[in-house]
Design a protein around this motif. Structure first.
Motif, mmCIF file in Angstrom:
data_model
loop_
_atom_site.group_PDB
_atom_site.id
_atom_site.type_symbol
_atom_site.label_atom_id
_atom_site.label_comp_id
_atom_site.label_asym_id
_atom_site.label_seq_id
_atom_site.Cartn_x
_atom_site.Cartn_y
_atom_site.Cartn_z
ATOM 1 N N ARG A 156 64.191 31.212 -47.407
ATOM 2 C CA ARG A 156 65.465 31.308 -46.703
ATOM 3 C C ARG A 156 66.620 31.122 -47.698
ATOM 4 N NH1 ARG A 156 65.743 26.908 -42.711
ATOM 5 N NH2 ARG A 156 64.400 28.181 -41.388
ATOM 6 N N GLY A 157 67.478 32.125 -47.796
ATOM 7 C CA GLY A 157 68.603 32.064 -48.711
ATOM 8 C C GLY A 157 68.274 32.407 -50.147
ATOM 9 N N ALA A 195 66.780 38.473 -44.579
ATOM 10 C CA ALA A 195 66.457 39.050 -45.891
ATOM 11 C C ALA A 195 64.989 38.829 -46.240
ATOM 12 C CB ALA A 195 67.353 38.436 -46.958
ATOM 13 N N ALA A 196 64.448 37.660 -45.907
ATOM 14 C CA ALA A 196 63.038 37.392 -46.198
ATOM 15 C C ALA A 196 62.137 38.299 -45.368
ATOM 16 C CB ALA A 196 62.720 35.930 -45.923
ATOM 17 N N ALA A 197 62.470 38.480 -44.086
ATOM 18 C CA ALA A 197 61.678 39.379 -43.247
ATOM 19 C C ALA A 197 61.745 40.810 -43.754
ATOM 20 C CB ALA A 197 62.163 39.297 -41.794
ATOM 21 N N GLU A 198 62.914 41.229 -44.215
ATOM 22 C CA GLU A 198 63.047 42.577 -44.766
ATOM 23 C C GLU A 198 62.247 42.717 -46.053
ATOM 24 O OE1 GLU A 198 63.586 46.362 -45.101
ATOM 25 O OE2 GLU A 198 64.243 45.220 -43.332
ATOM 26 N N ASP A 206 51.921 44.597 -43.206
ATOM 27 C CA ASP A 206 51.875 45.114 -41.839
ATOM 28 C C ASP A 206 52.460 44.120 -40.842
ATOM 29 O OD1 ASP A 206 50.745 46.965 -39.682
ATOM 30 O OD2 ASP A 206 49.758 45.062 -39.189
ATOM 31 N N HIS A 207 52.390 42.814 -41.170
ATOM 32 C CA HIS A 207 52.861 41.784 -40.256
ATOM 33 C C HIS A 207 53.095 40.501 -41.051
ATOM 34 C CE1 HIS A 207 48.407 41.667 -40.316
ATOM 35 N NE2 HIS A 207 48.581 40.362 -40.387
ATOM 36 N N ALA A 208 53.857 39.588 -40.463
ATOM 37 C CA ALA A 208 54.130 38.295 -41.102
ATOM 38 C C ALA A 208 54.349 37.259 -40.011
ATOM 39 C CB ALA A 208 55.357 38.384 -42.011
ATOM 40 N N CYS A 209 54.076 35.985 -40.340
ATOM 41 C CA CYS A 209 54.181 34.936 -39.337
ATOM 42 C C CYS A 209 55.035 33.775 -39.816
ATOM 43 C CB CYS A 209 52.807 34.441 -38.905
ATOM 44 S SG CYS A 209 51.778 33.857 -40.261
ATOM 45 N N PHE A 220 57.284 40.893 -37.840
ATOM 46 C CA PHE A 220 57.421 40.168 -39.101
ATOM 47 C C PHE A 220 57.930 38.748 -38.903
ATOM 48 C CE2 PHE A 220 57.000 44.497 -40.396
ATOM 49 C CZ PHE A 220 56.234 44.400 -41.547
ATOM 50 N N THR A 221 57.944 38.288 -37.674
ATOM 51 C CA THR A 221 58.278 36.896 -37.369
ATOM 52 C C THR A 221 57.406 36.412 -36.216
ATOM 53 O OG1 THR A 221 60.118 37.613 -35.963
ATOM 54 C CG2 THR A 221 60.645 37.033 -38.234
#
Length: 257
Positions: A156-157, A195-198, A206-209, A220-221
């Motif tokens: 984050r950031g 920005a982190a998700a992007e 394909d996915h993120a948690c 992605f979240t």
């Protein structure tokens, strides 16, 4: 015949909010009695009781990749995601046999830049991390290997260059180790921003948690429930019930025929 779609509403950015089953987040699985100030250690007997409870409820634990694929097919009912952060060596010794006994699988999120190292991001105690051979053994046992950045940093950031290196670089390292695609990512400490998700999307995942967040709750979240060392059946049941309640707030489109 009608069926309710498992697909959710749209986020403000126009991305789909996923109405997925609950995902549980473990870390170390170990019988050790050493101090555990960060509350990352769950005893193997307790994990066994958790999985027995899931079976009694008619649920089956699977990796997050399998859960997401099942969601995409509309066949995720009856599944629960099982994830294990940081890639500790005790997964192979203590978690994998319990999962095998119950016919379940999970996702191990590996800190790719610290293979064969220790959890230097914590202030103790030090726990051993999987080496490259251990990562391959996890995959050979039927579990998903996911990425947890190169060095377990706060995203984050973070600067764009740090995001690209930590998020994309970790995927490249693990794919070289496994000689196979690595579709999943977990943000360290569950922290993320847009920005982190992007960065996760741009790196080709394909996915993120995340951890505990339900918004935006897109691919992605994906939210998860942290499992504490002392969690028993009441706590686990409460997490499952809370997830069901929260998912009712994720608007679904009308029935499809």
């Amino acid at each position: 015949m009608t069926a309710t779609s498992s697909r959710g509403a749209q986020t403000p950015e126009g991305r789909e909010r996923l109405r997925v089953p609950p995902v549980l987040m473990y870390h170390s699985i170990s019988p050790s009695a050493l101090p555990d100030p960060h509350r990352v250690r769950v005893h193997p007997h307790r994990l066994d009781r958790h999985l027995r409870l899931l079976r009694r409820l008619g649920l089956r634990g699977v990796s997050l990749a399998e859960l997401v694929r099942a969601h995409d097919r509309g066949t995720a009912a009856g599944l629960v995601g099982l994830t294990f952060d940081d890639g500790y060596t005790d997964f192979l010794e203590h978690a994998a046999p319990v999962l095998a006994r119950h016919g379940m699988t999970g996702t191990v999120y590996v800190v790719a830049g610290r293979l064969a190292g220790r959890n230097e991001w914590d202030d103790g105690p030090r726990l051993d991390l999987l080496d490259a051979g251990g990562v391959r053994a996890v995959a050979a046992a039927g579990h998903e290997v996911g990425s947890h950045t190169l060095h377990h940093v706060h995203l984050r950031g973070a600067d764009p260059a740090v995001l690209a290196d930590e998020v994309g670089g970790s995927r490249r390292v693990l794919e070289e180790v496994l000689q196979a695609p690595v579709p999943g990512f977990a943000y360290p400490w569950g922290e993320f921003d847009a920005a982190a998700a992007e960065a996760a999307r741009a790196a080709g995942y394909d996915h993120a948690c995340v951890t505990g967040d339900y918004l935006p709750g897109d691919r992605f979240t994906i939210p998860r429930f942290y499992v504490a060392p002392g969690d028993g059946a009441p706590q686990l049941l409460a997490k499952l019930a809370r997830h069901s309640w929260r998912m009712r707030g994720v608007e679904a489109p009308g029935p499809v025929r």
